[in-house]
Enzyme design. Sequence first.
Site, PDB file in Angstrom:
ATOM      1  N   LYS A 161       0.885  -1.162   0.000  1.00 44.95           N
ATOM      2  CA  LYS A 161       0.000   0.000   0.000  1.00 44.95           C
ATOM      3  C   LYS A 161       0.918   1.205   0.000  1.00 44.95           C
ATOM      4  O   LYS A 161       1.580   1.511   0.992  1.00 44.95           O
ATOM      5  CB  LYS A 161      -0.911   0.014   1.225  1.00 44.95           C
ATOM      6  CG  LYS A 161      -1.867   1.195   1.195  1.00 44.95           C
ATOM      7  CD  LYS A 161      -2.468   1.519   2.538  1.00 44.95           C
ATOM      8  CE  LYS A 161      -2.727   3.007   2.596  1.00 44.95           C
ATOM      9  NZ  LYS A 161      -3.167   3.449   3.918  1.00 44.95           N
ATOM     10  N   GLY A 176      -7.397   9.767   9.242  1.00 47.99           N
ATOM     11  CA  GLY A 176      -7.641   9.956  10.671  1.00 47.99           C
ATOM     12  C   GLY A 176      -8.624  11.064  11.003  1.00 47.99           C
ATOM     13  O   GLY A 176      -8.830  11.375  12.170  1.00 47.99           O
ATOM     14  N   ALA A 224      -9.292   5.919   3.892  1.00 42.66           N
ATOM     15  CA  ALA A 224      -9.191   7.069   4.806  1.00 42.66           C
ATOM     16  C   ALA A 224     -10.442   7.927   4.815  1.00 42.66           C
ATOM     17  O   ALA A 224     -11.040   8.199   3.773  1.00 42.66           O
ATOM     18  CB  ALA A 224      -7.994   7.963   4.492  1.00 42.66           C
ATOM     19  N   GLY A 225     -10.813   8.369   6.014  1.00 44.79           N
ATOM     20  CA  GLY A 225     -11.865   9.344   6.178  1.00 44.79           C
ATOM     21  C   GLY A 225     -13.129   8.828   6.842  1.00 44.79           C
ATOM     22  O   GLY A 225     -13.882   9.604   7.414  1.00 44.79           O
ATOM     23  N   ASN A 249      -9.046   2.446   9.437  1.00 42.41           N
ATOM     24  CA  ASN A 249      -8.266   2.113  10.631  1.00 42.41           C
ATOM     25  C   ASN A 249      -8.769   2.898  11.848  1.00 42.41           C
ATOM     26  O   ASN A 249      -9.299   2.342  12.804  1.00 42.41           O
ATOM     27  CB  ASN A 249      -6.783   2.389  10.368  1.00 42.41           C
ATOM     28  CG  ASN A 249      -5.867   1.863  11.461  1.00 42.41           C
ATOM     29  OD1 ASN A 249      -4.708   1.553  11.205  1.00 42.41           O
ATOM     30  ND2 ASN A 249      -6.319   1.718  12.693  1.00 42.41           N
ATOM     31  N   THR A 250      -8.648   4.230  11.788  1.00 47.71           N
ATOM     32  CA  THR A 250      -8.938   5.033  12.972  1.00 47.71           C
ATOM     33  C   THR A 250     -10.387   4.886  13.442  1.00 47.71           C
ATOM     34  O   THR A 250     -10.647   4.883  14.649  1.00 47.71           O
ATOM     35  CB  THR A 250      -8.621   6.512  12.680  1.00 47.71           C
ATOM     36  OG1 THR A 250      -7.305   6.588  12.128  1.00 47.71           O
ATOM     37  CG2 THR A 250      -8.660   7.347  13.954  1.00 47.71           C
TER      38      THR A 250
END
Lengths: 269, 71
Positions: free
Chosen positions: A111, A172, A198-199, A220-221
């Site tokens: 990635k 994040g 992301a987001g 992830n976050t």
Amino acid sequence: MTTTLEEVGAGVRDEPLTIADRTFRSRLIVGSGKYRDSEEMVQAIRAAGAEMVTVAVRRVDLDASKEESLLHWLDPEEFFVLPNTAGCYSADEAIRYARLGRASGLTDWVKLEVIGDQATLLPDTDGLLEATRILVDEGFTVLPYTNDDLVTALKLEEAGAAAVMPLGSPIGSGLGLLNPVNVRILKDRLSVPVIVDAGVGTASDACITMEQGADAILMNTALAEAERPEIMAGAMRLAVEAGRLAYLAGRMPRREWAVPSSPLGGMLS
Amino acid sequence: MISDEIEILVNGQPRMARVGQAVSELLSELELDGRLVVVELNRQILRRGELSEVKLEPGDRVELVNFVGGG
């Protein structure tokens, strides 16, 4: 594992997610960072039903008391481990990290991140393209994290990227999918999978993203920073499947004015 | 006086090693499993099979990396 799609989507035939030469049943890819501990991480990843999990490449902490290695928790027999180049600010640096990840002997997938700005973590698309070309030449399967710009995405595809990973909003941030139109444009014009990376902040963000036709989501976050990551992971799994189903079902058109759902005729005089 | 020690850099930190010490011996000294750690020596990645063959030289820059949680 039965997916919700198979339970409720009678007659709906969805293709598995295919990236390069691998197929995945789950359209939810997750990161392994920022969990409170490794046990919480692996519980969340299992609850998400994820098959592919991203990891970072970092110096061994020589001062730390001997902890279990990440791979003790993330068994490569159970999960497809995808090394990233997070934290790299130039093509050269990202290429160095990609090679280190491959030297683990686990995978030649990467990635690819080449970051251009510290505050927004937006990609440096020049560096990203350069690194993609070089790594593809070296035989890597490259999944570049990019912005949601069509022209860059087309160039990445042309350079041999196995998928493109546009951001929904900054890494994040949890702001959700800020520009659904761009995801639809990317889906319309690219042949390789579009994985929104992301987001996503909560389940509705994931659902809306999949409703645009995205092939998969990487998050992830949203899991790691949830108060209860395992439960949020379950919600995300359902949201990704719901969004996928809604996309396959084809939504009704949007209208500015009401249209009655009940017959106009047959009213009492 | 002839010293049988050399100074190297391991993950950016100065460290003494023995003359002729193999990279694999450095890993054992640090209690690291060579199967879980990737070694870069002076910007060149070492293959697992090379770890016991390559000897440390004065001024060598050794990077020991592994996978950690990340998104």
